[in-house]
Design an enzyme around this catalytic site. Structure first.
Site, PDB file in Angstrom:
ATOM      1  N   HIS A 267       9.355  10.795  56.821  1.00  0.00           N
ATOM      2  CA  HIS A 267       8.260  10.502  57.769  1.00  0.00           C
ATOM      3  C   HIS A 267       7.036  11.394  57.513  1.00  0.00           C
ATOM      4  O   HIS A 267       6.285  11.692  58.433  1.00  0.00           O
ATOM      5  CB  HIS A 267       8.705  10.688  59.225  1.00  0.00           C
ATOM      6  CG  HIS A 267       9.965   9.968  59.579  1.00  0.00           C
ATOM      7  ND1 HIS A 267       9.993   8.706  60.123  1.00  0.00           N
ATOM      8  CD2 HIS A 267      11.270  10.329  59.428  1.00  0.00           C
ATOM      9  CE1 HIS A 267      11.252   8.324  60.313  1.00  0.00           C
ATOM     10  NE2 HIS A 267      12.048   9.297  59.881  1.00  0.00           N
TER      11      HIS A 267
ATOM     12  N   LYS B 121     -16.434  17.939  46.130  1.00  0.00           N
ATOM     13  CA  LYS B 121     -15.314  17.014  45.979  1.00  0.00           C
ATOM     14  C   LYS B 121     -14.678  17.029  44.590  1.00  0.00           C
ATOM     15  O   LYS B 121     -15.340  17.180  43.574  1.00  0.00           O
ATOM     16  CB  LYS B 121     -15.740  15.584  46.297  1.00  0.00           C
ATOM     17  CG  LYS B 121     -16.098  15.310  47.724  1.00  0.00           C
ATOM     18  CD  LYS B 121     -14.998  15.635  48.721  1.00  0.00           C
ATOM     19  CE  LYS B 121     -13.819  14.690  48.641  1.00  0.00           C
ATOM     20  NZ  LYS B 121     -14.179  13.355  49.099  1.00  0.00           N
TER      21      LYS B 121
ATOM     22  N   SER C  75     -17.869  13.462  43.710  1.00  0.00           N
ATOM     23  CA  SER C  75     -18.568  12.625  44.683  1.00  0.00           C
ATOM     24  C   SER C  75     -20.039  12.728  44.327  1.00  0.00           C
ATOM     25  O   SER C  75     -20.511  13.797  43.950  1.00  0.00           O
ATOM     26  CB  SER C  75     -18.337  13.165  46.090  1.00  0.00           C
ATOM     27  OG  SER C  75     -19.436  12.842  46.920  1.00  0.00           O
TER      28      SER C  75
ATOM     29  N   GLU D  36      -5.593   7.108  42.685  1.00  0.00           N
ATOM     30  CA  GLU D  36      -5.948   6.110  43.699  1.00  0.00           C
ATOM     31  C   GLU D  36      -6.067   4.722  43.069  1.00  0.00           C
ATOM     32  O   GLU D  36      -5.663   3.718  43.644  1.00  0.00           O
ATOM     33  CB  GLU D  36      -7.266   6.487  44.375  1.00  0.00           C
ATOM     34  CG  GLU D  36      -7.145   7.731  45.238  1.00  0.00           C
ATOM     35  CD  GLU D  36      -8.502   8.207  45.714  1.00  0.00           C
ATOM     36  OE1 GLU D  36      -8.794   8.083  46.899  1.00  0.00           O
ATOM     37  OE2 GLU D  36      -9.303   8.679  44.871  1.00  0.00           O
TER      38      GLU D  36
END
Ligand code: ARG
Length: 506
Positions: free
Chosen positions: A164, A291, A285, A298
């Site tokens: 979880h 970033k 970024s 991804e």
């Protein structure tokens, strides 16, 4: 002068039809784009078929020799970029017309005898897929090697294991890695089994129901390296179950890859900070200068949707198509190609990510010390001291609640008196625990060492698993290598038979 004197080779396919197909319709129904990767395979297939026709005395040696030669010319033209994929419905008439341009319709026009594009395209696709399946297995094997080597180096690297996305039990990085290398080895097994259903020979099925010619289907199997004949002629040209099966395995594999990618995305965040990805494998970024985005991971996660989509595309396209060949079936190729390309690209990226990752051991260790991740270990100690598991669970729950209130260091500093007192209050039991036993139970390293059940994270089990997995992996690699070697020597034999005819045409 007869009608044929004015004809171009291209016109021979449309004897039944008048007029020319409009370009937009031709493009709409053409598979030339996706056939690009089949050109040389198609040439091999036509050569094998014609070697068989010659051996069966269906065409003469002289004709067969010219057909081989014309097809080799087509191959060179393709390799040098002279053979352009244009103006045809698909690769098969394009190759055939090249042959007819070289040796006239009298010779080139014989090469399609006893076959149809229906069995031909299936032979091409199956040959392409068996190679691609092997390639995917080999990539998986390389990836497993990387994971196993890392696992070997991290049998004692403690880290939190999650359920979880909440801390569950202490594990080691090796234990985590072995969970994936084990899964990828099952993917290899699945691909290997699927290979056996891919590598079957549809040639000889012709358009649907065979041919009156005395074809030798076993001989084309031998020439093209198929393990067996795909017997029923309707089955051979109609069914695409092998394609769905492969796409299913690829989707399944992609699911596993994306779960691993997602772990790494989380672990590389500031909050987890358990790993650091190599700068080269992250992106910036355009706006926020701080970033460091895990974009390749991804993308892998995102591309999982592509591969699932490919599987759905195949299933939907196949649904309720009438028995026999239907043009719909041409749409088998693009989703298969895309699924294979995506999975292979994803595997390559994940190999690079793991090869260049920084493991932050100290941070991992800090995370297993700050919380109450060894709560189950303590409960099991209490069971050994005489409590029923549910009582122990309840009691440790109370202790966890108390320690959470006290702050991060409280659990690791848990005092035996506190435990014994809680047992007395909660369960009315007098425990005779000593501090040493208690400290051992809640110590992250000892927690791992104590879980020496088969498949557990204790070092002894991890080492056993490493040996087992390496052994299995080398067997799987061997199987892939054997297949490769067999295909290579079959292909060399085919080339030799073609050359023999070219050299001795009469
Ligand atoms: N381009 C076709 C395909 O990929 C080849 C088979 C065509 N057969 C036919 N009867 N139109 O499926």
């Amino acid at each position: 002068m007869n009608q044929q004197d004015n004809m171009q080779t291209k016109d021979y396919w449309r004897g039944r039809l008048s007029g020319k197909m409009p370009e937009n319709v031709l493009n709409f129904i053409s598979s030339l784009n996706e056939d690009a990767r089949l050109v040389e395979i198609d040439i091999d297939v036509v050569q094998a078929h014609n070697l068989m026709l010659y051996r069966q005395n269906i065409i003469s040696k002289e004709d067969a020799a010219k057909i081989m030669d014309g097809l080799e010319k087509a191959r060179s033209a393709w390799q040098s970029g002279q053979l352009k994929l244009a103006n045809y419905i698909d690769i098969h008439p394009l190759v055939e017309s090249y042959l007819m341009d070289s040796y006239g319709v009298e010779i080139g026009g014989k090469s399609h005898l006893g076959k149809s594009r229906n069995d031909q395209v299936m032979a091409d696709v199956r040959i392409y897929l068996r190679n691609a399946t092997l390639e995917t297995s080999e990539l998986l094997a390389d990836f497993c090697d990387i994971l196993l080597n890392l696992a070997q180096a991290h049998t004692q690297t403690l880290m939190p294991g999650y359920t979880h996305t909440q801390q569950a039990q202490v594990i080691t990085l090796a234990h985590y890695l072995l969970s994936y290398s084990g899964a990828f080895q099952r993917d290899m097994e699945r691909l290997e089994q699927c290979y056996s259903r891919i590598n079957l020979n549809p040639l000889g099925a012709c358009a649907l129901a065979g041919t009156s010619l005395p074809l030798d289907r076993n001989y084309t199997s031998e020439l093209l390296g198929f393990d067996d004949v795909l017997e029923n002629s309707i089955d051979a040209i109609s069914n695409r179950d092998f394609a769905v099966e492969l796409a299913g395995h690829l989707a399944n594999l992609m699911a596993t890859l994306s779960r691993m990618a997602n772990d790494l995305i989380l672990w590389s965040s500031y909050e987890f900070a358990m790993v650091e990805l190599a700068d080269e494998l992250t992106d910036i970024s355009s706006a926020m200068p701080q970033k460091k985005n895990p974009c390749p991971l991804e993308m892998l996660r995102g591309k999982t949707g592509t591969v699932y989509g490919n599987l759905m595309q195949l299933l939907t396209m196949l649904h309720a198509t009438p028995t026999g060949y239907n043009k719909d079936l041409q749409e088998t190729k693009p989703p298969l190609w895309q699924a294979l390309d995506t999975v292979q690209a994803s595997l390559r990226v994940l190999c690079q990510v793991w090869n260049n990752i920084t493991i932050k051991k100290e941070r991992m260790y800090q995370l297993v010390c700050e919380n109450q991740i060894t709560a189950l270990d303590l409960a099991e100690l209490l069971v050994r001291s005489g409590l029923a598991f549910r009582q122990a669970h309840f009691l440790v729950g109370q202790l966890v609640r108390e320690c959470s209130r006290q702050g991060k260091a409280a659990w690791q500093n848990l005092n035996v008196k506190q435990v014994n007192d809680t047992a007395q209050t909660v369960a009315g039991k007098t425990l005779e625990l000593n501090q040493e036993e208690l400290s051992a139970a809640i110590n992250p390293a000892q927690s791992v060492a104590s879980r020496s059940v088969i498949g557990g994270p204790a070092e002894i089990q991890t080492k056993a698993a490493l040996i087992k997995q390496r052994q299995k992996l080398s067997e799987q690699r061997q199987k892939a290598e054997d297949k490769r070697a067999k295909l290579k020597s079959t292909h060399e034999n085919l080339k030799m038979s073609v050359r023999d005819l070219q050299i001795n045409p009469a």
